[in-house]
Motif scaffolding. Structure first.
Motif, PDB file in Angstrom:
ATOM      1  N   ASN A  18       0.817  -1.212   0.000  1.00 32.94           N
ATOM      2  CA  ASN A  18       0.000   0.000   0.000  1.00 32.94           C
ATOM      3  C   ASN A  18       0.848   1.257   0.000  1.00 32.94           C
ATOM      4  N   LYS A  23      -0.281   8.725  -5.164  1.00 28.91           N
ATOM      5  CA  LYS A  23      -1.484   9.542  -4.990  1.00 28.91           C
ATOM      6  C   LYS A  23      -1.848  10.174  -6.336  1.00 28.91           C
ATOM      7  N   HIS A  26      -8.967  11.289  -8.856  1.00 33.63           N
ATOM      8  CA  HIS A  26      -9.968  10.498  -9.581  1.00 33.63           C
ATOM      9  C   HIS A  26     -10.525  11.350 -10.729  1.00 33.63           C
ATOM     10  N   SER A  33     -16.028   4.542 -17.009  1.00 29.78           N
ATOM     11  CA  SER A  33     -16.357   3.349 -16.222  1.00 29.78           C
ATOM     12  C   SER A  33     -17.061   2.301 -17.064  1.00 29.78           C
ATOM     13  N   LYS A  44     -10.814  -5.165  -9.084  1.00 28.15           N
ATOM     14  CA  LYS A  44     -11.365  -5.224  -7.728  1.00 28.15           C
ATOM     15  C   LYS A  44     -10.596  -6.168  -6.801  1.00 28.15           C
ATOM     16  N   ASP A  47      -4.975  -4.059  -5.127  1.00 28.00           N
ATOM     17  CA  ASP A  47      -4.880  -2.768  -4.445  1.00 28.00           C
ATOM     18  C   ASP A  47      -4.600  -1.633  -5.427  1.00 28.00           C
ATOM     19  N   SER A 157      -7.102   2.330  -8.115  1.00 19.64           N
ATOM     20  CA  SER A 157      -6.887   1.839  -6.746  1.00 19.64           C
ATOM     21  C   SER A 157      -8.251   1.427  -6.200  1.00 19.64           C
ATOM     22  N   LYS A 158      -8.305   1.111  -4.935  1.00 17.78           N
ATOM     23  CA  LYS A 158      -9.565   0.632  -4.349  1.00 17.78           C
ATOM     24  C   LYS A 158     -10.683   1.666  -4.408  1.00 17.78           C
ATOM     25  N   ASN A 159     -10.347   2.954  -4.340  1.00 19.76           N
ATOM     26  CA  ASN A 159     -11.413   3.953  -4.258  1.00 19.76           C
ATOM     27  C   ASN A 159     -11.354   5.047  -5.320  1.00 19.76           C
ATOM     28  N   LYS A 160     -10.450   4.921  -6.292  1.00 21.54           N
ATOM     29  CA  LYS A 160     -10.424   5.932  -7.353  1.00 21.54           C
ATOM     30  C   LYS A 160      -9.778   5.371  -8.614  1.00 21.54           C
TER      31      LYS A 160
END
Length: 195
Positions: A18, A23, A26, A33, A44, A47, A157-160
Motif C-alpha cells: 500500500n 497519490k 480520480h 467506467s 477489484k 490494491d 486503486s480501491k477507491n479511485k
C-alpha cells in the motif's frame, strides 16, 4: 507461533504494498467506467492497477490491456485477450523481478504522470505551420485523422480511477510531452519484461 509469524509477514507485505501506491486524482467519468467495465471488474481483487490500451478504428472497438497489478502478493503482469467475443485476463507466466516494477513507478513519478490533467493533455495550444521548400510558412488548422489511435493509461486503486489518453501526437504541450515519454517508457518496459 508460526501462524503469528505468517500473519505478521502478510501484514508487513500488505503494508509495504500500500505504501507503493501513488497519490492521484480520480477523473473517471461514467463513460470511462462503462467503456472500461471489464478492467474495473478485474481490478477489484487488487490494491493498485496500471494498464495500457490503445483505442482506434482498426482495433475493432476491443480493449487489449497490458496490465500490472499490486496486491499482498506483490506486483504481477497480466494481459487481456478475447475468446468467443468475451474478454479474458491472463497472468503472464514469466513474472519479472519486483525491482522492475519499482523502475516503472519511479519513472512515472519522476515525470509527474500522476498530476497530469486529462483535459489539459488533449488541448491543442499552438498553431500548426509548415515551412515549404521555397521557405514560405503556411499556417494550417489541426487536422484530425479519422483512423488515428489513442494511447491510454489507467490507474486504478480501491477507491479511485484515473485515465490519461492522448489522441494525437501532434499536440505539443508540456503535459503531452510528459505523457508520451511515459507511454514510450511503458511500451519498452513491457516489451523487456514479457520476452
Amino acid at each position: 507461533m508460526w501462524i503469528l509469524r505468517i500473519f505478521i509477514l502478510s501484514f508487513f507485505i500488505g503494508f509495504l504494498a500500500n505504501g507503493q501506491i501513488p497519490k492521484f486524482e480520480h477523473n473517471y467519468s461514467k463513460n470511462d467506467s462503462l467503456y472500461n467495465k471489464d478492467l474495473i471488474d478485474f481490478s477489484k481483487k487488487f490494491d493498485f492497477v496500471v494498464s495500457h490500451h490503445r483505442i482506434g478504428y482498426w482495433l475493432g472497438n476491443k480493449n487489449y490491456y497490458k496490465i500490472i497489478t499490486l496486491n499482498k502478493n506483490g506486483w504481477q503482469v497480466w494481459e487481456s485477450y478475447y475468446k468467443k467475443g468475451k474478454i479474458k485476463f491472463n497472468k503472464i507466466k514469466k513474472q519479472p523481478a519486483q525491482e522492475k516494477y519499482h523502475d516503472l513507478i519511479a519513472y512515472f513519478t519522476a515525470n509527474n504522470i500522476w498530476e497530469i490533467d486529462n483535459t489539459e493533455l488533449n488541448t491543442y495550444n499552438k498553431p500548426r505551420y509548415l515551412i515549404t521548400e521555397d521557405g514560405d510558412t503556411l499556417f494550417n488548422k489541426r487536422k484530425i485523422v479519422a483512423d488515428a489511435s489513442t494511447d491510454n493509461l489507467n490507474f486504478i486503486s480501491k477507491n479511485k480511477a484515473k485515465i490519461l489518453g492522448l489522441y494525437s501526437s501532434d499536440i505539443n504541450s508540456e503535459s503531452s510531452n510528459r505523457f508520451e515519454k511515459c507511454d514510450i517508457f511503458f511500451q519498452k518496459w513491457w516489451d523487456s519484461v514479457i520476452k
